[in-house]
Design a protein around this motif. Structure first.
Motif, PDB file in Angstrom:
ATOM      1  N   GLN A  49      31.647  30.656  27.461  1.00 33.40           N
ATOM      2  CA  GLN A  49      31.900  30.953  28.863  1.00 33.40           C
ATOM      3  C   GLN A  49      32.556  29.766  29.568  1.00 33.40           C
ATOM      4  O   GLN A  49      33.463  29.945  30.397  1.00 33.40           O
ATOM      5  N   THR A  50      32.139  28.546  29.239  1.00 30.68           N
ATOM      6  CA  THR A  50      32.721  27.364  29.890  1.00 30.68           C
ATOM      7  C   THR A  50      34.191  27.185  29.516  1.00 30.68           C
ATOM      8  O   THR A  50      35.046  26.930  30.384  1.00 30.68           O
ATOM      9  N   THR A  52      36.260  29.516  28.400  1.00 28.99           N
ATOM     10  CA  THR A  52      37.026  30.607  29.002  1.00 28.99           C
ATOM     11  C   THR A  52      37.232  30.362  30.498  1.00 28.99           C
ATOM     12  O   THR A  52      38.313  30.634  31.046  1.00 28.99           O
ATOM     13  N   GLN A  53      36.194  29.846  31.158  1.00 27.72           N
ATOM     14  CA  GLN A  53      36.309  29.547  32.582  1.00 27.72           C
ATOM     15  C   GLN A  53      37.415  28.517  32.828  1.00 27.72           C
ATOM     16  O   GLN A  53      38.257  28.689  33.737  1.00 27.72           O
ATOM     17  N   ARG A  54      37.453  27.468  32.030  1.00 31.14           N
ATOM     18  CA  ARG A  54      38.450  26.418  32.239  1.00 31.14           C
ATOM     19  C   ARG A  54      39.853  26.910  31.911  1.00 31.14           C
ATOM     20  O   ARG A  54      40.827  26.588  32.625  1.00 31.14           O
ATOM     21  N   SER A  56      40.951  30.046  32.023  1.00 29.30           N
ATOM     22  CA  SER A  56      41.380  30.995  33.057  1.00 29.30           C
ATOM     23  C   SER A  56      41.728  30.275  34.351  1.00 29.30           C
ATOM     24  O   SER A  56      42.702  30.637  35.051  1.00 29.30           O
ATOM     25  N   THR A  57      40.954  29.246  34.680  1.00 26.76           N
ATOM     26  CA  THR A  57      41.260  28.468  35.880  1.00 26.76           C
ATOM     27  C   THR A  57      42.639  27.825  35.782  1.00 26.76           C
ATOM     28  O   THR A  57      43.417  27.815  36.761  1.00 26.76           O
ATOM     29  N   ILE A 117      35.938  36.600  34.672  1.00 21.84           N
ATOM     30  CA  ILE A 117      36.281  35.237  35.094  1.00 21.84           C
ATOM     31  C   ILE A 117      37.682  35.195  35.685  1.00 21.84           C
ATOM     32  O   ILE A 117      37.930  34.539  36.719  1.00 21.84           O
ATOM     33  N   GLU A 120      37.684  36.576  39.207  1.00 18.20           N
ATOM     34  CA  GLU A 120      37.076  35.638  40.153  1.00 18.20           C
ATOM     35  C   GLU A 120      38.039  34.501  40.503  1.00 18.20           C
ATOM     36  O   GLU A 120      38.127  34.095  41.674  1.00 18.20           O
ATOM     37  N   GLU A 121      38.725  33.951  39.513  1.00 20.08           N
ATOM     38  CA  GLU A 121      39.634  32.842  39.769  1.00 20.08           C
ATOM     39  C   GLU A 121      40.841  33.265  40.616  1.00 20.08           C
ATOM     40  O   GLU A 121      41.296  32.519  41.487  1.00 20.08           O
TER      41      GLU A 121
END
Length: 446
Positions: A49-50, A52-54, A56-57, A117, A120-121
Protein backbone atom coordinates in the motif's frame (compact mmCIF):
# COMPACT_ATOMS: atom_id res chain seq x y z
CA UNK A 1 -14.55 -18.06 32.57
CA UNK A 2 -13.43 -21.70 32.85
CA UNK A 3 -16.76 -22.98 31.50
CA UNK A 4 -16.44 -21.58 27.94
CA UNK A 5 -12.74 -22.44 27.86
CA UNK A 6 -13.45 -26.06 28.80
CA UNK A 7 -16.16 -26.26 26.16
CA UNK A 8 -13.75 -24.88 23.58
CA UNK A 9 -11.00 -27.35 24.54
CA UNK A 10 -13.47 -30.25 24.41
CA UNK A 11 -14.73 -29.10 21.02
CA UNK A 12 -11.16 -28.75 19.79
CA UNK A 13 -10.19 -32.18 21.14
CA UNK A 14 -13.25 -33.70 19.45
CA UNK A 15 -12.39 -32.32 16.01
CA UNK A 16 -8.63 -32.63 16.23
CA UNK A 17 -7.08 -35.61 14.42
CA UNK A 18 -6.37 -38.58 16.63
CA UNK A 19 -3.36 -39.97 14.78
CA UNK A 20 0.19 -38.82 15.56
CA UNK A 21 1.08 -38.23 11.91
CA UNK A 22 -1.84 -35.85 11.35
CA UNK A 23 -1.18 -34.00 14.61
CA UNK A 24 2.50 -33.61 13.75
CA UNK A 25 1.55 -32.13 10.39
CA UNK A 26 -0.74 -29.65 12.13
CA UNK A 27 2.08 -28.69 14.50
CA UNK A 28 4.23 -27.83 11.46
CA UNK A 29 1.58 -26.42 9.13
CA UNK A 30 -0.28 -24.21 11.61
CA UNK A 31 2.72 -22.02 12.62
CA UNK A 32 3.85 -21.81 9.00
CA UNK A 33 0.42 -20.70 7.79
CA UNK A 34 0.17 -18.21 10.65
CA UNK A 35 3.63 -16.83 9.90
CA UNK A 36 2.89 -16.53 6.18
CA UNK A 37 -0.42 -14.82 6.91
CA UNK A 38 1.23 -12.28 9.22
CA UNK A 39 3.97 -11.61 6.67
CA UNK A 40 1.45 -11.24 3.86
CA UNK A 41 -0.71 -8.92 5.96
CA UNK A 42 2.24 -6.73 6.95
CA UNK A 43 3.47 -6.64 3.37
CA UNK A 44 0.03 -5.79 2.00
CA UNK A 45 -0.62 -3.20 4.66
CA UNK A 46 2.75 -1.53 4.78
CA UNK A 47 4.87 -2.26 1.74
CA UNK A 48 2.34 -2.79 -1.04
CA UNK A 49 0.00 0.00 0.00
CA UNK A 50 2.84 2.43 0.79
CA UNK A 51 4.63 1.84 -2.50
CA UNK A 52 1.39 2.11 -4.47
CA UNK A 53 0.56 5.31 -2.59
CA UNK A 54 3.91 6.88 -3.49
CA UNK A 55 3.79 5.80 -7.11
CA UNK A 56 0.24 7.07 -7.57
CA UNK A 57 1.15 10.35 -5.89
CA UNK A 58 4.05 10.84 -8.30
CA UNK A 59 1.89 10.11 -11.37
CA UNK A 60 -0.87 12.47 -10.24
CA UNK A 61 1.78 15.11 -9.45
CA UNK A 62 3.06 14.86 -13.03
CA UNK A 63 -0.49 15.19 -14.38
CA UNK A 64 -1.09 18.19 -12.13
CA UNK A 65 2.12 19.76 -13.45
CA UNK A 66 0.94 19.26 -17.05
CA UNK A 67 -2.38 20.95 -16.24
CA UNK A 68 -0.53 23.86 -14.65
CA UNK A 69 1.62 24.25 -17.78
CA UNK A 70 -1.48 24.20 -19.97
CA UNK A 71 -3.05 26.97 -17.87
CA UNK A 72 0.17 29.02 -17.56
CA UNK A 73 1.36 28.84 -21.19
CA UNK A 74 -1.74 28.74 -23.40
CA UNK A 75 0.16 30.23 -26.43
CA UNK A 76 0.77 26.70 -27.80
CA UNK A 77 -2.62 25.98 -29.36
CA UNK A 78 -1.83 22.36 -30.37
CA UNK A 79 0.16 21.53 -27.25
CA UNK A 80 2.63 19.61 -29.43
CA UNK A 81 5.61 20.49 -27.25
CA UNK A 82 3.76 19.63 -24.06
CA UNK A 83 2.69 16.26 -25.49
CA UNK A 84 6.30 15.56 -26.54
CA UNK A 85 7.74 16.53 -23.17
CA UNK A 86 5.15 14.40 -21.32
CA UNK A 87 5.95 11.39 -23.51
CA UNK A 88 9.74 11.73 -23.42
CA UNK A 89 10.35 13.00 -19.89
CA UNK A 90 7.37 11.78 -17.89
CA UNK A 91 6.53 8.54 -19.78
CA UNK A 92 2.92 9.75 -20.08
CA UNK A 93 0.93 9.57 -23.29
CA UNK A 94 -1.42 12.57 -23.25
CA UNK A 95 -3.94 14.01 -25.68
CA UNK A 96 -6.35 16.97 -25.64
CA UNK A 97 -9.97 16.07 -26.38
CA UNK A 98 -12.96 18.32 -26.98
CA UNK A 99 -14.82 19.43 -23.90
CA UNK A 100 -17.46 16.67 -24.06
CA UNK A 101 -18.88 15.25 -20.83
CA UNK A 102 -16.88 12.55 -19.15
CA UNK A 103 -18.02 8.93 -19.55
CA UNK A 104 -20.30 7.47 -16.92
CA UNK A 105 -18.48 5.99 -13.93
CA UNK A 106 -17.73 2.30 -14.43
CA UNK A 107 -18.20 -0.47 -11.86
CA UNK A 108 -15.84 -0.37 -8.92
CA UNK A 109 -13.39 -3.28 -8.81
CA UNK A 110 -13.90 -5.75 -5.99
CA UNK A 111 -10.31 -5.51 -4.81
CA UNK A 112 -8.02 -2.78 -6.16
CA UNK A 113 -5.78 -0.58 -4.10
CA UNK A 114 -4.81 1.35 -7.24
CA UNK A 115 -8.35 2.53 -7.99
CA UNK A 116 -8.88 3.88 -4.49
CA UNK A 117 -5.49 5.50 -4.00
CA UNK A 118 -5.44 7.04 -7.49
CA UNK A 119 -8.89 8.54 -7.01
CA UNK A 120 -7.91 10.02 -3.65
CA UNK A 121 -4.74 11.59 -5.05
CA UNK A 122 -6.53 13.15 -8.05
CA UNK A 123 -9.14 14.61 -5.74
CA UNK A 124 -6.47 15.93 -3.36
CA UNK A 125 -3.97 17.36 -5.88
CA UNK A 126 -6.10 18.36 -8.90
CA UNK A 127 -9.63 18.66 -7.48
CA UNK A 128 -11.35 18.59 -10.86
CA UNK A 129 -13.92 16.20 -12.32
CA UNK A 130 -12.18 13.04 -13.49
CA UNK A 131 -12.72 9.55 -14.84
CA UNK A 132 -10.31 6.65 -14.52
CA UNK A 133 -10.17 3.12 -15.87
CA UNK A 134 -7.98 0.69 -13.89
CA UNK A 135 -10.01 -2.47 -14.57
CA UNK A 136 -8.61 -5.30 -16.68
CA UNK A 137 -5.26 -6.84 -17.35
CA UNK A 138 -4.01 -4.02 -19.61
CA UNK A 139 -0.61 -2.55 -18.89
CA UNK A 140 -2.07 0.96 -19.27
CA UNK A 141 -4.23 3.04 -16.94
CA UNK A 142 -6.48 5.68 -18.55
CA UNK A 143 -7.19 8.96 -16.74
CA UNK A 144 -9.44 11.77 -18.02
CA UNK A 145 -9.50 15.19 -16.35
CA UNK A 146 -12.32 17.68 -17.11
CA UNK A 147 -10.78 21.13 -17.77
CA UNK A 148 -12.51 24.43 -18.60
CA UNK A 149 -13.36 23.76 -22.26
CA UNK A 150 -11.50 20.57 -22.97
CA UNK A 151 -10.61 17.13 -21.57
CA UNK A 152 -7.12 15.95 -20.81
CA UNK A 153 -6.68 12.23 -21.49
CA UNK A 154 -3.63 10.52 -20.00
CA UNK A 155 -2.36 6.98 -20.57
CA UNK A 156 0.14 5.85 -17.96
CA UNK A 157 1.79 2.51 -17.55
CA UNK A 158 0.26 0.53 -14.70
CA UNK A 159 3.69 -0.08 -13.20
CA UNK A 160 4.14 3.72 -12.82
CA UNK A 161 1.27 3.94 -10.34
CA UNK A 162 1.08 0.42 -8.94
CA UNK A 163 3.46 -1.99 -7.13
CA UNK A 164 3.16 -4.71 -9.76
CA UNK A 165 5.69 -7.09 -8.19
CA UNK A 166 3.29 -8.06 -5.39
CA UNK A 167 1.94 -11.11 -7.20
CA UNK A 168 5.47 -12.38 -7.74
CA UNK A 169 6.19 -11.97 -4.05
CA UNK A 170 3.05 -13.87 -3.07
CA UNK A 171 3.79 -16.65 -5.55
CA UNK A 172 7.33 -17.02 -4.22
CA UNK A 173 6.07 -17.02 -0.66
CA UNK A 174 3.41 -19.67 -1.34
CA UNK A 175 5.79 -21.73 -3.48
CA UNK A 176 8.51 -21.76 -0.84
CA UNK A 177 5.95 -22.72 1.80
CA UNK A 178 4.77 -25.66 -0.32
CA UNK A 179 8.34 -26.84 -0.88
CA UNK A 180 9.07 -26.65 2.85
CA UNK A 181 5.84 -28.49 3.62
CA UNK A 182 6.71 -31.25 1.15
CA UNK A 183 10.12 -31.68 2.78
CA UNK A 184 8.53 -31.67 6.24
CA UNK A 185 5.94 -34.26 5.22
CA UNK A 186 8.59 -36.60 3.81
CA UNK A 187 10.71 -36.18 6.92
CA UNK A 188 7.73 -36.74 9.22
CA UNK A 189 6.72 -39.91 7.38
CA UNK A 190 10.15 -41.37 8.01
CA UNK A 191 10.02 -40.36 11.67
CA UNK A 192 6.45 -41.50 12.32
CA UNK A 193 6.74 -44.84 10.51
CA UNK A 194 8.93 -46.49 13.24
CA UNK A 195 6.41 -45.36 15.88
CA UNK A 196 3.57 -46.87 13.85
CA UNK A 197 5.51 -50.12 13.47
CA UNK A 198 6.15 -50.20 17.22
CA UNK A 199 2.45 -49.60 17.94
CA UNK A 200 1.48 -52.34 15.48
CA UNK A 201 3.93 -54.80 17.05
CA UNK A 202 2.71 -53.99 20.57
CA UNK A 203 -0.90 -54.31 19.45
CA UNK A 204 -0.25 -57.69 17.83
CA UNK A 205 1.56 -58.95 20.92
CA UNK A 206 -1.27 -57.71 23.14
CA UNK A 207 -3.74 -59.70 21.03
CA UNK A 208 -1.68 -62.86 21.41
CA UNK A 209 -0.29 -62.70 17.88
CA UNK A 210 3.30 -62.81 16.77
CA UNK A 211 4.79 -59.36 15.97
CA UNK A 212 5.80 -58.70 12.35
CA UNK A 213 8.99 -60.63 11.52
CA UNK A 214 10.65 -57.54 10.03
CA UNK A 215 10.16 -55.40 13.14
CA UNK A 216 13.37 -53.73 14.24
CA UNK A 217 13.96 -50.58 16.28
CA UNK A 218 14.31 -47.69 13.83
CA UNK A 219 14.01 -43.91 13.79
CA UNK A 220 15.09 -41.39 16.38
CA UNK A 221 17.02 -42.42 19.46
CA UNK A 222 13.98 -42.26 21.74
CA UNK A 223 11.94 -44.42 19.35
CA UNK A 224 14.80 -46.92 19.08
CA UNK A 225 15.01 -47.13 22.86
CA UNK A 226 11.27 -47.72 23.11
CA UNK A 227 11.46 -50.43 20.42
CA UNK A 228 14.39 -52.12 22.12
CA UNK A 229 12.57 -51.97 25.47
CA UNK A 230 9.51 -53.57 23.86
CA UNK A 231 11.60 -56.41 22.42
CA UNK A 232 13.24 -57.04 25.80
CA UNK A 233 9.85 -56.95 27.54
CA UNK A 234 8.35 -59.37 25.01
CA UNK A 235 11.26 -61.78 25.40
CA UNK A 236 10.99 -61.65 29.18
CA UNK A 237 7.25 -62.35 29.10
CA UNK A 238 7.66 -65.21 26.63
CA UNK A 239 10.55 -66.63 28.67
CA UNK A 240 8.53 -66.35 31.88
CA UNK A 241 5.57 -68.13 30.28
CA UNK A 242 7.84 -70.83 28.92
CA UNK A 243 9.52 -71.32 32.30
CA UNK A 244 6.15 -71.46 34.06
CA UNK A 245 4.81 -74.00 31.59
CA UNK A 246 7.97 -76.13 31.80
CA UNK A 247 7.95 -76.07 35.57
CA UNK A 248 4.28 -76.98 35.82
CA UNK A 249 4.73 -79.70 33.22
CA UNK A 250 7.43 -81.20 35.41
CA UNK A 251 5.31 -80.88 38.53
CA UNK A 252 2.38 -82.42 36.68
CA UNK A 253 4.51 -85.35 35.56
CA UNK A 254 5.73 -86.01 39.10
CA UNK A 255 2.25 -85.77 40.58
CA UNK A 256 0.81 -87.98 37.87
CA UNK A 257 3.38 -90.62 38.81
CA UNK A 258 2.32 -90.45 42.46
CA UNK A 259 -1.38 -90.58 41.56
CA UNK A 260 -0.74 -93.60 39.34
CA UNK A 261 0.94 -95.35 42.28
CA UNK A 262 -2.05 -94.54 44.46
CA UNK A 263 -4.38 -96.05 41.88
CA UNK A 264 -2.20 -99.19 41.59
CA UNK A 265 -2.07 -99.63 45.35
CA UNK A 266 -5.85 -99.26 45.61
CA UNK A 267 -6.27 -101.81 42.85
CA UNK A 268 -4.05 -104.28 44.72
CA UNK A 269 -6.01 -103.75 47.93
CA UNK A 270 -9.11 -105.04 46.19
CA UNK A 271 -12.32 -105.19 48.18
CA UNK A 272 -10.74 -105.54 51.60
CA UNK A 273 -11.60 -101.92 52.39
CA UNK A 274 -13.97 -99.42 50.96
CA UNK A 275 -11.77 -97.69 48.31
CA UNK A 276 -14.48 -95.97 46.30
CA UNK A 277 -14.16 -92.65 48.15
CA UNK A 278 -10.37 -92.72 47.86
CA UNK A 279 -10.57 -93.44 44.12
CA UNK A 280 -12.95 -90.49 43.72
CA UNK A 281 -10.50 -88.23 45.55
CA UNK A 282 -7.68 -89.38 43.28
CA UNK A 283 -9.81 -88.67 40.19
CA UNK A 284 -10.65 -85.22 41.53
CA UNK A 285 -6.98 -84.52 42.16
CA UNK A 286 -6.16 -85.68 38.63
CA UNK A 287 -8.84 -83.39 37.18
CA UNK A 288 -7.71 -80.42 39.25
CA UNK A 289 -4.12 -81.01 38.22
CA UNK A 290 -4.97 -81.05 34.54
CA UNK A 291 -7.18 -77.99 34.92
CA UNK A 292 -4.53 -76.01 36.76
CA UNK A 293 -1.91 -76.92 34.18
CA UNK A 294 -4.20 -75.73 31.37
CA UNK A 295 -4.93 -72.54 33.30
CA UNK A 296 -1.24 -71.79 33.80
CA UNK A 297 -0.36 -72.59 30.20
CA UNK A 298 -3.41 -70.95 28.55
CA UNK A 299 -2.25 -72.19 25.16
CA UNK A 300 0.33 -69.36 25.10
CA UNK A 301 2.65 -71.10 22.67
CA UNK A 302 -0.02 -71.50 19.97
CA UNK A 303 0.27 -69.52 16.74
CA UNK A 304 -2.55 -67.40 15.30
CA UNK A 305 -4.63 -68.96 12.54
CA UNK A 306 -8.01 -68.96 10.82
CA UNK A 307 -10.96 -70.15 12.90
CA UNK A 308 -14.40 -70.94 11.44
CA UNK A 309 -17.27 -70.00 13.74
CA UNK A 310 -19.75 -71.95 11.62
CA UNK A 311 -17.90 -75.26 12.02
CA UNK A 312 -17.30 -74.69 15.71
CA UNK A 313 -20.95 -73.88 16.41
CA UNK A 314 -21.94 -77.01 14.47
CA UNK A 315 -19.78 -79.10 16.86
CA UNK A 316 -21.36 -77.40 19.86
CA UNK A 317 -24.80 -78.20 18.48
CA UNK A 318 -23.84 -81.88 18.20
CA UNK A 319 -22.56 -81.81 21.77
CA UNK A 320 -25.82 -80.25 22.93
CA UNK A 321 -27.79 -82.95 21.15
CA UNK A 322 -25.82 -85.66 22.94
CA UNK A 323 -26.47 -83.94 26.27
CA UNK A 324 -30.14 -83.42 25.40
CA UNK A 325 -29.76 -79.66 25.50
CA UNK A 326 -31.22 -77.09 23.11
CA UNK A 327 -28.60 -75.12 21.19
CA UNK A 328 -29.04 -72.41 18.56
CA UNK A 329 -26.58 -69.96 17.04
CA UNK A 330 -26.47 -66.96 14.73
CA UNK A 331 -23.53 -65.22 13.03
CA UNK A 332 -23.42 -61.63 11.79
CA UNK A 333 -20.52 -60.55 9.63
CA UNK A 334 -17.51 -62.57 8.54
CA UNK A 335 -17.65 -66.14 10.01
CA UNK A 336 -13.86 -66.69 9.78
CA UNK A 337 -11.67 -64.95 12.35
CA UNK A 338 -7.94 -64.80 13.10
CA UNK A 339 -7.28 -66.14 16.62
CA UNK A 340 -5.34 -68.89 18.35
CA UNK A 341 -7.72 -71.72 17.35
CA UNK A 342 -7.21 -74.19 20.22
CA UNK A 343 -7.24 -71.50 22.89
CA UNK A 344 -10.30 -69.76 21.47
CA UNK A 345 -12.10 -73.09 21.13
CA UNK A 346 -11.37 -73.80 24.80
CA UNK A 347 -12.63 -70.31 25.74
CA UNK A 348 -16.06 -70.72 24.12
CA UNK A 349 -16.30 -74.42 25.07
CA UNK A 350 -15.82 -73.61 28.76
CA UNK A 351 -18.61 -71.02 28.69
CA UNK A 352 -21.02 -73.18 26.68
CA UNK A 353 -20.22 -76.27 28.80
CA UNK A 354 -21.21 -74.34 31.93
CA UNK A 355 -24.49 -73.43 30.25
CA UNK A 356 -25.06 -77.06 29.20
CA UNK A 357 -24.39 -78.19 32.78
CA UNK A 358 -26.91 -75.88 34.47
CA UNK A 359 -29.42 -74.92 31.74
CA UNK A 360 -31.73 -76.63 29.25
CA UNK A 361 -31.39 -74.20 26.32
CA UNK A 362 -28.44 -72.15 25.08
CA UNK A 363 -28.40 -69.36 22.49
CA UNK A 364 -25.10 -68.09 21.00
CA UNK A 365 -24.90 -64.91 18.89
CA UNK A 366 -21.66 -63.89 17.14
CA UNK A 367 -21.20 -60.39 15.75
CA UNK A 368 -17.99 -59.86 13.76
CA UNK A 369 -17.85 -56.30 12.44
CA UNK A 370 -15.62 -53.19 12.51
CA UNK A 371 -12.57 -55.11 13.73
CA UNK A 372 -14.26 -56.63 16.79
CA UNK A 373 -15.83 -59.99 17.56
CA UNK A 374 -18.62 -60.08 20.14
CA UNK A 375 -20.03 -63.45 21.19
CA UNK A 376 -23.10 -63.44 23.44
CA UNK A 377 -24.07 -66.68 25.23
CA UNK A 378 -27.55 -66.77 26.83
CA UNK A 379 -29.05 -69.65 28.79
CA UNK A 380 -32.15 -70.32 30.89
CA UNK A 381 -30.32 -71.74 33.90
CA UNK A 382 -30.26 -70.49 37.51
CA UNK A 383 -27.77 -67.72 36.68
CA UNK A 384 -25.22 -66.17 39.01
CA UNK A 385 -26.00 -63.55 41.67
CA UNK A 386 -24.85 -60.08 40.71
CA UNK A 387 -22.51 -59.72 43.67
CA UNK A 388 -20.73 -62.99 42.75
CA UNK A 389 -20.14 -62.37 39.04
CA UNK A 390 -16.62 -61.06 39.57
CA UNK A 391 -15.74 -63.75 42.07
CA UNK A 392 -16.48 -66.66 39.72
CA UNK A 393 -13.50 -65.72 37.56
CA UNK A 394 -11.09 -66.47 40.39
CA UNK A 395 -9.28 -69.81 40.11
CA UNK A 396 -10.87 -72.73 42.02
CA UNK A 397 -13.87 -70.60 43.03
CA UNK A 398 -17.15 -72.55 42.94
CA UNK A 399 -20.70 -71.60 43.77
CA UNK A 400 -21.27 -74.77 45.76
CA UNK A 401 -24.37 -73.42 47.43
CA UNK A 402 -26.08 -72.92 44.08
CA UNK A 403 -24.47 -75.75 42.09
CA UNK A 404 -24.62 -79.51 42.22
CA UNK A 405 -22.00 -80.98 44.50
CA UNK A 406 -21.61 -84.05 42.32
CA UNK A 407 -20.47 -82.03 39.30
CA UNK A 408 -17.01 -82.72 37.99
CA UNK A 409 -15.91 -79.10 37.69
CA UNK A 410 -12.71 -77.85 39.25
CA UNK A 411 -13.57 -74.15 39.46
CA UNK A 412 -11.08 -73.27 36.71
CA UNK A 413 -13.34 -73.08 33.65
CA UNK A 414 -14.21 -69.38 33.84
CA UNK A 415 -10.71 -68.46 35.05
CA UNK A 416 -9.19 -70.17 32.01
CA UNK A 417 -11.77 -68.56 29.70
CA UNK A 418 -11.01 -65.07 31.05
CA UNK A 419 -7.27 -65.66 30.79
CA UNK A 420 -7.61 -66.70 27.13
CA UNK A 421 -9.89 -63.75 26.32
CA UNK A 422 -7.44 -61.27 27.82
CA UNK A 423 -4.50 -62.91 26.07
CA UNK A 424 -6.37 -62.06 22.84
CA UNK A 425 -6.72 -58.43 23.95
CA UNK A 426 -10.38 -58.81 24.97
CA UNK A 427 -12.53 -59.46 28.03
CA UNK A 428 -15.55 -61.36 29.36
CA UNK A 429 -18.52 -59.81 31.17
CA UNK A 430 -21.44 -61.54 32.90
CA UNK A 431 -24.99 -60.24 33.09
CA UNK A 432 -28.56 -61.38 33.44
CA UNK A 433 -29.93 -63.10 30.37
CA UNK A 434 -33.33 -62.24 28.82
CA UNK A 435 -33.94 -66.01 28.86
CA UNK A 436 -33.83 -65.92 32.67
CA UNK A 437 -30.37 -67.36 33.22
CA UNK A 438 -26.85 -66.08 32.68
CA UNK A 439 -25.51 -64.00 29.81
CA UNK A 440 -21.79 -64.18 29.05
CA UNK A 441 -20.39 -61.64 26.58
CA UNK A 442 -16.97 -62.23 25.02
CA UNK A 443 -15.47 -59.25 23.16
CA UNK A 444 -12.08 -59.48 21.45
CA UNK A 445 -10.40 -57.64 18.56
CA UNK A 446 -10.45 -59.81 15.45
Amino acid sequence: MLGPWRKFTRWLAHWMPKRLYARSLIIIIAPMVLLQSVIAFVFMERHWQTVTQRLSTAVVRDIAGIIDLMDTYPQDPGYENLIRIARERLALNISILPGDPLPAPGPKPFFSILDGILSEEITRQINRPFWIDTIGDSDLVEIRIQLDNKVLRVFARRSQAYASNTLIFLVWMAGSALVLLAIAILFLRNQIKPIQQLASAADSFGKGRSPPPDFKPRGAEEVRRAGAAFIVMRERIERQIEQRTTMLSGVSHDLRTILTRFKLQLALVGNRVDTEAMEQDIDDMQSMLEGYLAFARSEAEEETGAFSLERFFAKLKEEGTLLERGFSSNIKGEPVIQVRPNAFSRLISNLVSNSFRYARNVLVLADHREGWLTITIDDDGPGIPKEMRDEVFKPFFRLDEARNQDSSGTGLGLAIALDIARSHGGDITLDESPAGGLRAVVRIPA
